[in-house]
Scaffold this motif. Structure first.
Motif, mmCIF file in Angstrom:
data_model
loop_
_atom_site.group_PDB
_atom_site.id
_atom_site.type_symbol
_atom_site.label_atom_id
_atom_site.label_comp_id
_atom_site.label_asym_id
_atom_site.label_seq_id
_atom_site.Cartn_x
_atom_site.Cartn_y
_atom_site.Cartn_z
ATOM 1 N N VAL A 1 0.848 -1.190 0.000
ATOM 2 C CA VAL A 1 0.000 0.000 0.000
ATOM 3 C C VAL A 1 0.889 1.247 0.000
ATOM 4 C CG1 VAL A 1 -1.726 1.263 1.371
ATOM 5 C CG2 VAL A 1 -1.833 -1.228 1.219
ATOM 6 N N GLY A 2 0.445 2.311 -0.664
ATOM 7 C CA GLY A 2 1.146 3.601 -0.608
ATOM 8 C C GLY A 2 0.131 4.730 -0.542
ATOM 9 N N TYR A 3 0.528 5.831 0.107
ATOM 10 C CA TYR A 3 -0.384 6.974 0.247
ATOM 11 C C TYR A 3 0.254 8.258 -0.285
ATOM 12 C CZ TYR A 3 -3.074 4.171 3.567
ATOM 13 O OH TYR A 3 -3.831 3.194 4.164
ATOM 14 N N GLY A 4 -0.575 9.066 -0.913
ATOM 15 C CA GLY A 4 -0.133 10.399 -1.349
ATOM 16 C C GLY A 4 -1.275 11.379 -1.116
ATOM 17 N N GLU A 5 -0.954 12.657 -1.115
ATOM 18 C CA GLU A 5 -1.986 13.661 -0.852
ATOM 19 C C GLU A 5 -2.006 14.714 -1.961
ATOM 20 O OE1 GLU A 5 -1.661 15.298 3.060
ATOM 21 O OE2 GLU A 5 -3.199 16.826 2.710
ATOM 22 N N HIS B 1 8.732 2.123 -12.445
ATOM 23 C CA HIS B 1 9.155 3.154 -11.483
ATOM 24 C C HIS B 1 8.100 4.260 -11.466
ATOM 25 C CE1 HIS B 1 11.384 6.481 -9.685
ATOM 26 N NE2 HIS B 1 12.173 5.555 -9.160
ATOM 27 N N PRO B 2 7.812 4.831 -10.272
ATOM 28 C CA PRO B 2 6.774 5.876 -10.187
ATOM 29 C C PRO B 2 6.983 7.048 -11.150
ATOM 30 C CG PRO B 2 7.461 5.207 -7.995
ATOM 31 C CD PRO B 2 8.345 4.467 -8.942
ATOM 32 N N ALA C 1 2.010 8.802 -3.886
ATOM 33 C CA ALA C 1 1.445 7.530 -3.409
ATOM 34 C C ALA C 1 2.245 6.364 -3.992
ATOM 35 C CB ALA C 1 -0.030 7.432 -3.810
ATOM 36 N N LEU C 2 2.565 6.464 -5.295
ATOM 37 C CA LEU C 2 3.345 5.392 -5.934
ATOM 38 C C LEU C 2 4.747 5.308 -5.354
ATOM 39 C CD1 LEU C 2 2.302 5.909 -9.661
ATOM 40 C CD2 LEU C 2 1.647 4.004 -8.169
ATOM 41 N N LEU C 3 5.336 6.453 -5.034
ATOM 42 C CA LEU C 3 6.681 6.444 -4.453
ATOM 43 C C LEU C 3 6.682 5.795 -3.071
ATOM 44 C CD1 LEU C 3 8.477 9.870 -4.999
ATOM 45 C CD2 LEU C 3 9.363 7.593 -5.551
ATOM 46 N N ASP C 4 5.659 6.111 -2.272
ATOM 47 C CA ASP C 4 5.552 5.501 -0.938
ATOM 48 C C ASP C 4 5.455 3.979 -1.090
ATOM 49 O OD1 ASP C 4 5.164 5.243 1.861
ATOM 50 O OD2 ASP C 4 2.976 5.412 1.633
ATOM 51 N N LEU C 5 4.591 3.555 -2.013
ATOM 52 C CA LEU C 5 4.409 2.109 -2.250
ATOM 53 C C LEU C 5 5.714 1.480 -2.767
ATOM 54 C CD1 LEU C 5 1.428 0.427 -4.039
ATOM 55 C CD2 LEU C 5 3.725 -0.048 -4.829
ATOM 56 N N PHE C 6 6.315 2.114 -3.749
ATOM 57 C CA PHE C 6 7.530 1.595 -4.377
ATOM 58 C C PHE C 6 8.662 1.474 -3.344
ATOM 59 C CE2 PHE C 6 11.481 2.420 -6.844
ATOM 60 C CZ PHE C 6 11.393 1.388 -7.761
ATOM 61 N N THR D 1 15.056 6.278 -2.156
ATOM 62 C CA THR D 1 14.671 5.865 -3.508
ATOM 63 C C THR D 1 14.832 7.005 -4.509
ATOM 64 O OG1 THR D 1 12.365 6.442 -3.200
ATOM 65 C CG2 THR D 1 12.944 4.190 -2.710
ATOM 66 N N VAL D 2 14.860 8.259 -4.023
ATOM 67 C CA VAL D 2 14.932 9.394 -4.945
ATOM 68 C C VAL D 2 16.301 10.064 -4.919
ATOM 69 C CG1 VAL D 2 13.906 11.624 -5.566
ATOM 70 C CG2 VAL D 2 12.449 9.808 -4.662
ATOM 71 N N PHE D 3 16.767 10.399 -3.723
ATOM 72 C CA PHE D 3 18.054 11.095 -3.594
ATOM 73 C C PHE D 3 19.084 10.093 -3.094
ATOM 74 C CE2 PHE D 3 15.003 14.492 -3.301
ATOM 75 C CZ PHE D 3 15.638 15.564 -3.921
ATOM 76 N N HIS D 4 20.211 10.048 -3.719
ATOM 77 C CA HIS D 4 21.232 9.113 -3.254
ATOM 78 C C HIS D 4 22.291 9.904 -2.524
ATOM 79 C CE1 HIS D 4 19.067 6.196 -5.556
ATOM 80 N NE2 HIS D 4 19.046 7.070 -6.536
ATOM 81 N N GLU D 5 21.902 10.425 -1.375
ATOM 82 C CA GLU D 5 22.855 11.229 -0.596
ATOM 83 C C GLU D 5 22.509 11.138 0.880
ATOM 84 O OE1 GLU D 5 21.449 14.771 -2.927
ATOM 85 O OE2 GLU D 5 21.476 15.731 -0.964
ATOM 86 N N GLU D 6 23.478 11.523 1.702
ATOM 87 C CA GLU D 6 23.259 11.463 3.156
ATOM 88 C C GLU D 6 22.268 12.530 3.595
ATOM 89 O OE1 GLU D 6 26.148 11.629 6.428
ATOM 90 O OE2 GLU D 6 27.453 10.621 4.949
#
Ligand SMILES: O=C(O)CCC(=O)C1=CC=C[C@@H](O)[C@@H]1C(=O)O
Ligand SMILES: [Mg+2]
Length: 372
Positions: free
Chosen positions: A43-47, A83-84, A106-111, A122-127
């Motif tokens: 499940v994923g949620y977005g607003e 991918h979202p 919502a798709l990103l939360d699920l993914f 999943t989006v930024f590859h940084e600290e």
């Protein structure tokens, strides 16, 4: 992955007080929550954070709802996605950035949950930071009330204050605050309320040592902004003037601002927010993270985004309880000693309280792939 089922919850959240800006008066907040469920049951949620009236940007909540139910969501059920961000070419971030962002989020939360990763990984590859500084936004209040609120929130640990201003008394209010708190981290948001003839008022405000001045001009024109920025030492911050990556490129080209307030809904999703952040970095424009008086689902996403290490200032991010007596996420957002912890779990890192969600729902739609 395939999305098998989508639910759209139209929420009406009573607010604890009336929020007043140069353009709006809000005492309850309607938003849309999108719940997506894939073939594995993840499940994923977005607003979708559009307002009922177009006082902030053009997209309204009825527009977003219509395009989601008639176009975007049936299309989403009909295709396999890897991918979202693949949805962006066939969604419409220019006319419906907030609807687009709601689906993408919502798709990103699920993914991210499928990958057992936090949404930022999943989006930024940084600290990123484990905790962020909170920031308080105060509406256009009567001066004694405004000063009392600053006292109260300073005691709660908030250190950065954004004040909504209008031409008639913006300078007066900011001057009173400065006299009482010479070192306060202070900024002002005019929501496009000063006309070019009122630039002398902005020059007075320029003397007050603000962190930045958000959306001062009523003129929607980057040349006017460029001329204003040349006359001010206070950095100009753009919010609603920048909705697309192209807008940002143009603002950079015109040297129209030095700072950008990033809000995921306004710019059409994390895909575009990330591109804007990278552009800011390349061109030495500061960025920081705003908010939309939204539920915890969108707000916690902004808390995650504010954990990027090169944020300019603390965002418009405060406790859930400041606006609403209950929030739909668990744990809700709490600023303690001026800090908000960034959730560590997969996806958004919070759970959704479906009982609270349903109790705030005034309309509910379900779309199923079997019904196509
Ligand atoms: O979410 C908050 O704490 C307040 C955010 C806020 O100030 C705004 C939200 C939405 C529309 C605008 O009037 C305003 C802004 O311009 O930043
Ligand atoms: Mg603003």
């Amino acid at each position: 992955m395939w999305i098998n089922k989508i639910e759209v919850f139209h929420l009406s959240m009573p607010m604890k007080f009336t929020f007043k800006s140069a353009q709006a008066l809000l005492n309850h907040r309607e938003t849309l929550v999108i719940k997506v469920i894939d073939e594995l049951g993840t499940v994923g949620y977005g607003e979708v954070v559009a307002f009922n009236e177009p006082f902030y940007t053009q997209e309204t909540l009825p527009d977003s709802k219509r395009v989601l139910l008639n176009r975007f969501l049936p299309q989403l059920l009909a295709r396999e996605i890897k991918h979202p961000f693949e949805i962006h070419p066939w969604m419409d971030n220019v006319t419906y950035p907030m609807a687009t962002a709601g689906v993408e989020n919502a798709l990103l939360d699920l993914f991210a949950r499928r990958q057992h990763q936090s949404i930022m990984d999943t989006v930024f590859h940084e600290e990123t930071q484990d905790a962020i500084y909170a920031g308080m936004v105060l509406g256009d209040l009567e001066i004694t009330h405004l000063l009392n609120q600053i006292d109260d929130y300073l005691q709660e640990g908030y250190a950065r204050f954004k004040i909504k201003i209008k031409p008639e008394d913006g300078f007066f209010k900011l001057k009173c605050i400065r006299e009482k708190y010479p070192d306060l981290m202070l900024l002002a948001d005019a929501n496009r309320s000063f006309r070019v003839e009122q630039i002398p008022e902005l020059k007075k405000i320029d003397e007050l040592g603000l962190l930045c001045l958000e959306e001062p001009l009523a003129e929607e024109n980057f040349l006017a902004y460029q001329k204003l920025q040349e006359q001010l030492t206070t950095p100009i911050c753009m919010d609603e003037s920048i909705q697309t990556v192209e807008d940002l490129k143009k603002a950079i080209q015109f040297k129209a601002c030095q700072v950008v307030n990033i809000k995921v809904g306004r710019v059409g999703g994390m895909y575009y927010a990330q591109q804007m952040i990278e552009l800011c970095r390349q061109h030495h424009i500061h960025f920081w993270i705003g908010s939309m008086m939204e539920s915890g689902i969108s707000k916690i996403l902004h808390v995650h985004l504010a954990s990027l290490k090169d944020n300019y200032i603390p965002g418009d991010l405060s406790s859930s309880r400041r606006y609403f007596s209950e929030d739909v996420i668990q744990p809700e957002i709490i600023a303690s000693q001026g800090l908000i912890q960034v959730p560590k779990g997969p996806g958004l890192g919070v759970e959704i309280d479906e009982d609270i969600l349903k109790s705030l729902t005034i309309n509910h739609a379900i779309l199923d792939r079997d019904m196509l």
